[in-house]
Scaffold this active site. Structure first.
Site, PDB file in Angstrom:
ATOM      1  N   GLY A   5      63.609  19.308  37.540  1.00 26.71           N
ATOM      2  CA  GLY A   5      63.139  18.240  36.649  1.00 26.71           C
ATOM      3  C   GLY A   5      61.635  18.056  36.718  1.00 26.71           C
ATOM      4  O   GLY A   5      61.102  17.036  36.293  1.00 26.71           O
ATOM      5  N   PHE A  45      68.338  29.529  37.046  1.00 28.31           N
ATOM      6  CA  PHE A  45      68.535  28.201  37.660  1.00 28.31           C
ATOM      7  C   PHE A  45      69.148  27.208  36.667  1.00 28.31           C
ATOM      8  O   PHE A  45      68.806  26.023  36.691  1.00 28.31           O
ATOM      9  CB  PHE A  45      67.218  27.594  38.166  1.00 28.31           C
ATOM     10  CG  PHE A  45      66.423  28.439  39.127  1.00 28.31           C
ATOM     11  CD1 PHE A  45      67.047  29.292  40.023  1.00 28.31           C
ATOM     12  CD2 PHE A  45      65.028  28.355  39.139  1.00 28.31           C
ATOM     13  CE1 PHE A  45      66.292  30.045  40.912  1.00 28.31           C
ATOM     14  CE2 PHE A  45      64.275  29.105  40.032  1.00 28.31           C
ATOM     15  CZ  PHE A  45      64.911  29.955  40.919  1.00 28.31           C
ATOM     16  N   THR A  54      63.858  27.108  32.143  1.00 31.09           N
ATOM     17  CA  THR A  54      63.233  27.904  33.199  1.00 31.09           C
ATOM     18  C   THR A  54      63.576  29.390  33.089  1.00 31.09           C
ATOM     19  O   THR A  54      64.708  29.757  32.780  1.00 31.09           O
ATOM     20  CB  THR A  54      63.695  27.379  34.576  1.00 31.09           C
ATOM     21  OG1 THR A  54      63.440  25.974  34.632  1.00 31.09           O
ATOM     22  CG2 THR A  54      62.977  28.079  35.718  1.00 31.09           C
ATOM     23  N   GLU A  55      62.567  30.216  33.365  1.00 28.08           N
ATOM     24  CA  GLU A  55      62.760  31.669  33.382  1.00 28.08           C
ATOM     25  C   GLU A  55      62.315  32.207  34.737  1.00 28.08           C
ATOM     26  O   GLU A  55      61.598  31.523  35.472  1.00 28.08           O
ATOM     27  CB  GLU A  55      61.910  32.310  32.272  1.00 28.08           C
ATOM     28  CG  GLU A  55      62.336  31.799  30.908  1.00 28.08           C
ATOM     29  CD  GLU A  55      61.627  32.495  29.760  1.00 28.08           C
ATOM     30  OE1 GLU A  55      60.759  33.372  30.009  1.00 28.08           O
ATOM     31  OE2 GLU A  55      61.963  32.163  28.602  1.00 28.08           O
ATOM     32  N   GLU A 106      64.760  12.181  31.602  1.00 32.11           N
ATOM     33  CA  GLU A 106      65.304  13.075  32.635  1.00 32.11           C
ATOM     34  C   GLU A 106      64.806  12.644  34.011  1.00 32.11           C
ATOM     35  O   GLU A 106      65.560  12.590  34.983  1.00 32.11           O
ATOM     36  CB  GLU A 106      64.864  14.522  32.334  1.00 32.11           C
ATOM     37  CG  GLU A 106      65.275  15.508  33.411  1.00 32.11           C
ATOM     38  CD  GLU A 106      65.025  16.970  33.030  1.00 32.11           C
ATOM     39  OE1 GLU A 106      64.674  17.237  31.862  1.00 32.11           O
ATOM     40  OE2 GLU A 106      65.181  17.831  33.916  1.00 32.11           O
TER      41      GLU A 106
HETATM   42  C1  LIG Z   1      69.549  23.669  41.492  1.00 27.39           C
HETATM   43  C2  LIG Z   1      68.584  23.812  40.366  1.00 27.39           C
HETATM   44  C3  LIG Z   1      68.950  23.372  39.104  1.00 27.39           C
HETATM   45  C4  LIG Z   1      68.074  23.543  38.031  1.00 27.39           C
HETATM   46  N1  LIG Z   1      68.488  23.206  36.764  1.00 27.39           N
HETATM   47  C5  LIG Z   1      67.748  23.610  35.709  1.00 27.39           C
HETATM   48  C6  LIG Z   1      68.251  23.498  34.390  1.00 27.39           C
HETATM   49  O1  LIG Z   1      69.367  23.014  34.152  1.00 27.39           O
HETATM   50  N2  LIG Z   1      67.477  23.942  33.362  1.00 27.39           N
HETATM   51  C7  LIG Z   1      66.236  24.475  33.552  1.00 27.39           C
HETATM   52  O2  LIG Z   1      65.599  24.863  32.589  1.00 27.39           O
HETATM   53  N3  LIG Z   1      65.728  24.598  34.804  1.00 27.39           N
HETATM   54  C8  LIG Z   1      66.453  24.185  35.879  1.00 27.39           C
HETATM   55  N4  LIG Z   1      65.967  24.331  37.151  1.00 27.39           N
HETATM   56  C9  LIG Z   1      64.637  24.889  37.337  1.00 27.39           C
HETATM   57  C10 LIG Z   1      63.610  23.897  37.893  1.00 27.39           C
HETATM   58  O3  LIG Z   1      63.300  22.921  36.937  1.00 27.39           O
HETATM   59  C11 LIG Z   1      62.390  24.712  38.331  1.00 27.39           C
HETATM   60  O4  LIG Z   1      62.792  25.439  39.480  1.00 27.39           O
HETATM   61  C12 LIG Z   1      61.189  23.848  38.641  1.00 27.39           C
HETATM   62  O5  LIG Z   1      60.680  23.273  37.467  1.00 27.39           O
HETATM   63  C13 LIG Z   1      60.069  24.633  39.328  1.00 27.39           C
HETATM   64  O6  LIG Z   1      59.808  25.828  38.667  1.00 27.39           O
HETATM   65  P1  LIG Z   1      59.731  27.209  39.505  1.00 27.39           P
HETATM   66  O7  LIG Z   1      60.978  27.293  40.302  1.00 27.39           O
HETATM   67  O8  LIG Z   1      59.442  28.305  38.566  1.00 27.39           O
HETATM   68  O9  LIG Z   1      58.531  27.007  40.498  1.00 27.39           O
HETATM   69  P2  LIG Z   1      56.986  27.332  40.196  1.00 27.39           P
HETATM   70  O10 LIG Z   1      56.612  26.749  38.895  1.00 27.39           O
HETATM   71  O11 LIG Z   1      56.761  28.786  40.403  1.00 27.39           O
HETATM   72  O12 LIG Z   1      56.277  26.513  41.359  1.00 27.39           O
HETATM   73  C14 LIG Z   1      56.149  27.015  42.679  1.00 27.39           C
HETATM   74  C15 LIG Z   1      55.308  26.013  43.471  1.00 27.39           C
HETATM   75  O13 LIG Z   1      54.006  25.931  42.873  1.00 27.39           O
HETATM   76  C16 LIG Z   1      53.727  24.576  42.568  1.00 27.39           C
HETATM   77  N5  LIG Z   1      52.928  24.493  41.341  1.00 27.39           N
HETATM   78  C17 LIG Z   1      53.173  25.077  40.143  1.00 27.39           C
HETATM   79  N6  LIG Z   1      52.237  24.706  39.260  1.00 27.39           N
HETATM   80  C18 LIG Z   1      51.390  23.873  39.908  1.00 27.39           C
HETATM   81  C19 LIG Z   1      50.221  23.152  39.535  1.00 27.39           C
HETATM   82  N7  LIG Z   1      49.740  23.180  38.288  1.00 27.39           N
HETATM   83  N8  LIG Z   1      49.619  22.388  40.479  1.00 27.39           N
HETATM   84  C20 LIG Z   1      50.089  22.325  41.741  1.00 27.39           C
HETATM   85  N9  LIG Z   1      51.196  22.983  42.152  1.00 27.39           N
HETATM   86  C21 LIG Z   1      51.829  23.747  41.239  1.00 27.39           C
HETATM   87  C22 LIG Z   1      55.076  23.913  42.369  1.00 27.39           C
HETATM   88  O14 LIG Z   1      54.988  22.510  42.541  1.00 27.39           O
HETATM   89  C23 LIG Z   1      55.890  24.610  43.468  1.00 27.39           C
HETATM   90  O15 LIG Z   1      55.650  23.977  44.674  1.00 27.39           O
HETATM   91  C24 LIG Z   1      66.803  24.124  38.242  1.00 27.39           C
HETATM   92  C25 LIG Z   1      66.431  24.535  39.524  1.00 27.39           C
HETATM   93  C26 LIG Z   1      67.316  24.420  40.571  1.00 27.39           C
HETATM   94  C27 LIG Z   1      66.929  24.979  41.898  1.00 27.39           C
END
Ligand SMILES: Cc1cc2nc3c(=O)[nH]c(=O)nc-3n(C[C@H](O)[C@H](O)[C@H](O)COP(=O)(O)OP(=O)(O)OC[C@H]3O[C@@H](n4cnc5c(N)ncnc54)[C@H](O)[C@@H]3O)c2cc1C
Length: 380
Positions: A364, A157, A127-128, A243
């Site tokens: 995840g 994150f 994630t970025e 995962e």
């Molecule tokens: C405590 C914690 C631990 C984590 N651990 C890791 C880790 O170890 N490694 C890692 O790489 N990442 C990690 N993450 C990141 C996590 O996997 C992401 O936060 C998650 O995948 C969502 O991405 P985003 O936060 O960019 O949200 P976004 O992708 O910006 O999404 C925002 C909203 O839009 C919705 N959305 C996005 N695309 C669509 C679509 N096509 N259709 C409908 N709705 C959509 C999403 O469901 C969400 O509700 C972690 C996050 C947290 C908070």
């Protein structure tokens, strides 16, 4: 209902895990919550106990046992104990699969012994700040320069982000090639230009370190490329089902524990001269939760067996993750309600469970992304 997916060996392992958690985890957890991170000692203790790298070949210090149920038992017991600090699931269930499957012999010898002993803690950085669900939108690049890659970008994150000694970084080695231009690189603690940001302040999971990572012209030797260049996206897709199985299995175990705790509370807490569980509304609430958990448990165990047979599909794993994490969220919310004001006090485990549960429908892969995966498989 009796669970039918475990043997006597599994149950003996579960007993050992419970003792380990009671001795090495629970007594320290509140301190780790205050620190925002667990101690490295618990990693070393887990290594000594054989809880890390169970599926790694014995030649590298692992357990030599590829039965994924052992990891799921560890996940379940940590979830039951409300012990979200140790990031063993990320290390074992997720990162281990990449290392075991993709490392060259030289890489295995370099990293796996420390990975199994707990001396090398791992993280995975996909994630970025501007790309989470949309992984193809990542901007981190790794440009080949002689025998090295020059890595630039940032991640956020990242679980185990503060403690990690070895990070699997997802980067674009060919930004013009879309998904085919993504590769996995191993970045190690101490590499010049690799910096960690702050330990992020979260709603829950307070003992778990979650960090930003920065890469500024980090020279990563090509000997640290994981698998083949350009195959990163495919490797990620291949591992995501596992995962999601882990997250889903831990979610239902956590929900069961919250329910059991709340049921006891409803039997002892009195209002209007009787236990609160005797009011029909509350009894129905408990009955509904029990039913929903029993149904979820049946599907979960079916998925565990499908995984053991190598048959768990990406769609089924997505269903499990979606269903169980949403169920966890609603169960802990209803449990807090049954606890009344005490449910809002963080000294009560149910309040912590409420805080810790919230993230499960997000990390995840979010619930919405799970529904996308399931929906696409329906041909719509
Ligand atoms: C405590 C914690 C631990 C984590 N651990 C890791 C880790 O170890 N490694 C890692 O790489 N990442 C990690 N993450 C990141 C996590 O996997 C992401 O936060 C998650 O995948 C969502 O991405 P985003 O936060 O960019 O949200 P976004 O992708 O910006 O999404 C925002 C909203 O839009 C919705 N959305 C996005 N695309 C669509 C679509 N096509 N259709 C409908 N709705 C959509 C999403 O469901 C969400 O509700 C972690 C996050 C947290 C908070």
């Amino acid at each position: 209902m009796r669970r039918e997916i475990f043997t006597e060996e599994h149950e003996a392992f579960r007993d050992m895990v419970r003792s380990f958690i009671a001795k090495e985890v629970t007594p320290h957890h509140e301190q780790w919550e205050r620190d925002g991170v667990v101690s490295r000692d618990v990693w070393l203790a887990a290594g000594r106990q054989g809880l890390l790298g169970i599926d790694v070949d014995e030649r590298y210090g692992g357990g030599g046992n590829t039965d994924f149920r052992y990891y799921l038992i560890l996940d379940e017991e940590l979830a039951r104990a409300g012990a979200h600090g140790p990031g063993f699931a990320v290390h074992n269930d997720i990162n281990g699969s990449y290392l075991i499957r993709l490392c060259t012999e030289e890489q295995k010898q370099r990293w796996l012994p420390g990975y199994c002993s707990g001396e090398i803690i791992t993280a995975i950085a996909m994630t970025e700040p501007s790309a989470g669900s949309d992984l193809q939108g990542i901007k981190t690049t790794a440009v080949r320069d002689g025998d090295d890659y020059i890595l630039n970008g940032s991640k956020t994150f990242i679980s185990n982000g503060i403690l990690a000694d070895l990070v699997i970084v997802v980067a674009k080695t060919d930004p013009s090639a879309g998904a085919k231009g993504v590769s996995l690189l191993i970045v190690e603690r101490g590499m010049t230009g690799f910096e960690r940001g702050r330990n992020l302040d979260k709603v829950g999971l307070h003992a778990q370190d979650t960090a930003e990572l920065f890469f500024d012209d980090v020279r990563v030797p090509s000997a640290n490329l994981l698998g083949e260049e350009g195959m990163g996206f495919i490797y990620l897709m291949q591992n995501l089902a596992r995962e999601r199985l882990s997250i889903g299995a831990a979610a239902v175990a956590g929900a069961e524990a919250a329910f059991e705790r709340t049921l006891e509370y409803c039997k002892t807490r009195e209002a209007f001269g009787r236990p609160i569980g005797k009011f029909q509304h509350n009894r129905f609430t408990l009955a509904e939760m029990k039913t929903e958990l029993t149904v979820a448990r049946a599907f979960t165990d079916k998925c565990v067996l499908a995984d053991a047979a190598g048959e768990l599909t990406a769609e089924e794993a997505a269903m499990l993750k979606y269903w169980n994490t949403e169920l966890l969220k609603t169960v802990v919310d209803r449990c807090v309600q049954l606890y009344g004001g005490y449910g809002y006090m963080t000294e009560y485990p149910i309040a912590k469970a409420y805080q810790d549960a919230r993230i499960h429908t997000i990390f995840g892969g979010t619930t919405e992304i799970m529904k996308e995966i399931i929906g696409r498989s329906l041909g719509v």
